[in-house]
Design an enzyme around this catalytic site. Structure first.
Site, PDB file in Angstrom:
ATOM      1  N   GLY A 183       0.831  -1.190   0.000  1.00  0.00           N
ATOM      2  CA  GLY A 183       0.000   0.000   0.000  1.00  0.00           C
ATOM      3  C   GLY A 183       0.867   1.241   0.000  1.00  0.00           C
ATOM      4  N   ASP A 189       2.173  -9.005  -1.412  1.00  0.00           N
ATOM      5  CA  ASP A 189       0.868  -8.380  -1.244  1.00  0.00           C
ATOM      6  C   ASP A 189      -0.190  -9.364  -1.712  1.00  0.00           C
ATOM      7  OD1 ASP A 189      -0.094  -5.248  -0.803  1.00  0.00           O
ATOM      8  OD2 ASP A 189      -1.543  -6.459  -1.923  1.00  0.00           O
ATOM      9  N   ARG A 218      -5.132   5.840  14.885  1.00  0.00           N
ATOM     10  CA  ARG A 218      -4.448   4.624  14.451  1.00  0.00           C
ATOM     11  C   ARG A 218      -5.127   3.362  14.955  1.00  0.00           C
ATOM     12  NH1 ARG A 218      -0.630   8.485  15.904  1.00  0.00           N
ATOM     13  NH2 ARG A 218       0.671   9.224  14.181  1.00  0.00           N
ATOM     14  N   ASP A 243       7.514   9.821  15.484  1.00  0.00           N
ATOM     15  CA  ASP A 243       6.973  10.833  16.387  1.00  0.00           C
ATOM     16  C   ASP A 243       8.092  11.622  17.065  1.00  0.00           C
ATOM     17  OD1 ASP A 243       4.185   9.907  16.051  1.00  0.00           O
ATOM     18  OD2 ASP A 243       4.946   8.127  17.057  1.00  0.00           O
ATOM     19  N   SER A 244       9.196  10.938  17.372  1.00  0.00           N
ATOM     20  CA  SER A 244      10.349  11.634  17.959  1.00  0.00           C
ATOM     21  C   SER A 244      10.955  12.612  16.965  1.00  0.00           C
ATOM     22  CB  SER A 244      11.399  10.616  18.416  1.00  0.00           C
ATOM     23  OG  SER A 244      10.902   9.795  19.461  1.00  0.00           O
ATOM     24  N   HIS A 253       2.480   4.364  20.001  1.00  0.00           N
ATOM     25  CA  HIS A 253       2.476   5.115  18.747  1.00  0.00           C
ATOM     26  C   HIS A 253       1.012   5.425  18.424  1.00  0.00           C
ATOM     27  CE1 HIS A 253       3.333   6.570  14.802  1.00  0.00           C
ATOM     28  NE2 HIS A 253       2.724   5.571  14.187  1.00  0.00           N
TER      29      HIS A 253
END
Length: 357
Positions: free
Chosen positions: A45, A68, A124, A184-185, A211
């Site tokens: 994806g 996939d 998420r 994120d960091s 996360h």
């Protein structure tokens, strides 16, 4: 001269083995002269395809094995990547594995990017059931076929999927690495950089925990050139004073700024995954925020979540705990509980049976 060169080569190899040189005996050896670096990517994806492209552009892998369930999609991605070979640093073998997951057993790293991004439109957790079901279709098939490399999982909710991979396969948890709060960091450092005018590469600061929306910024432990942010703020408030909670929220929600305009995230998450792969293949012993099994850190255990980790050829080598404020510690525990609450919704999870093991 040629004979001396051969002797030198073998002496060098012997020295590497005898002195535990960090690159010795790592990788899949295809000949006495060369060791290929093989990476598999499950899911083509938005994210999985960009991971493959990042690995290709950075010259990290010698061979890419792409999987996939959508045969047409994976065939298209393989073609597109092969068409790029004239423009990338090194030639790379690109293999279409379809849904033949056993073919990934030869890989040094298998990246799990299976997911359905549309389900994560608001958070998420939206992919919870889709990604955990997907992991059950391939994880044991890869391991049972003889895989002994490193899993790098980026499917969301990342910490839940990593915990599931460990639970289902019984695989060495140190060899399961979630991309977790690595990206994120990076977002946190970028937001701090925008406030103080220092390169994000020179800022040592981490988002930790889930996360997801319960992650927290570890500001008390954040430093620049070995000096804590709090010290710098006291010395020069005009430059270093900023609203920590605002910056934390910007880092936490940064992915959804990206999502709002194109209904996916691609480049940064792919580069984050590629960074973990490079740390493994080059045996860097690099410190990255990543999701790993808690074994008592801050009193937490039995789940995967993000803390700064030392990452090398064997996976997670060490997990660092940070000096957290009371608010940060409370937030970390709440974040871990959110992960447990998500896991409790899954039909494979029997907490009592698992705790009895």
């Amino acid at each position: 001269m040629c004979q001396n060169g051969v002797v030198s080569l073998y002496l060098g190899a012997a020295l590497c083995a005898n002195y535990n040189f960090p690159y010795a005996n790592f990788g899949r050896k295809d000949s006495d002269m060369y060791q290929t670096r093989k990476i598999g990517v499950v899911g083509q994806g938005h994210v999985g395809a960009h991971v493959a492209n990042s690995l290709l552009l950075q010259g990290i892998a010698d061979e890419l094995y792409l999987c996939d369930i959508n045969e047409t999609k994976v065939t298209s991605e393989v073609q597109d990547l092969r068409d790029s070979l004239s423009f990338v640093p090194y030639n790379t073998k690109i293999v279409n594995c379809g849904d033949r997951y056993e073919e990934l057993s030869c890989c040094d790293i298998v990246v799990n990017a299976a997911g359905k991004v549309a389900l994560a439109a608001t958070n998420r957790d939206g992919e919870l059931f889709y990604t955990t079901d997907a992991a059950r279709t391939f994880a044991n098939r890869v391991v049972d076929a003889g895989f002994d490399g490193i899993f790098v999982s980026i499917s969301n909710p990342c910490d839940v999927v990593c915990t599931e991979l460990w639970h289902l396969t019984g695989y060495d948890p140190k060899k399961i690495i979630g991309s977790g709060c690595g990206l994120d960091s990076a977002r946190l450092r970028t937001e701090i950089s925008k406030q103080i005018g220092i390169s994000p590469k020179s800022i040592d600061a981490y988002m930790i925990g889930e996360h997801g929306f319960s992650q927290i910024g570890a500001f008390k432990a954040a430093t620049i050139a070995g000096k804590k942010l709090s010290e710098l703020e006291a010395e020069n408030p005009e430059k270093y004073a900023f609203d920590h909670m605002q910056i934390e929220e910007l880092a936490r929600k940064g992915g959804y700024v990206t999502y709002a305009g194109k209904q996916c995230t691609e480049y940064a998450v792919a580069n984050s995954a590629a960074r973990v792969c490079a740390a493994v293949l080059h045996n860097e012993h690099a410190v990255l925020s990543a999701s790993t099994l808690m074994t008592g850190q801050y009193g937490e255990e039995g789940i995967f979540t993000s803390l700064p980790c030392v990452i090398g050829a064997e996976g997670v080598e060490e997990v660092y705990t940070l000096d957290l404020s009371e608010r940060e510690l409370e937030g970390f525990h709440k974040s871990c509980q959110h992960i447990r609450d998500n896991i409790a919704q899954l039909d494979w999870w029997d907490e009592a049976a698992w705790n009895a093991k």
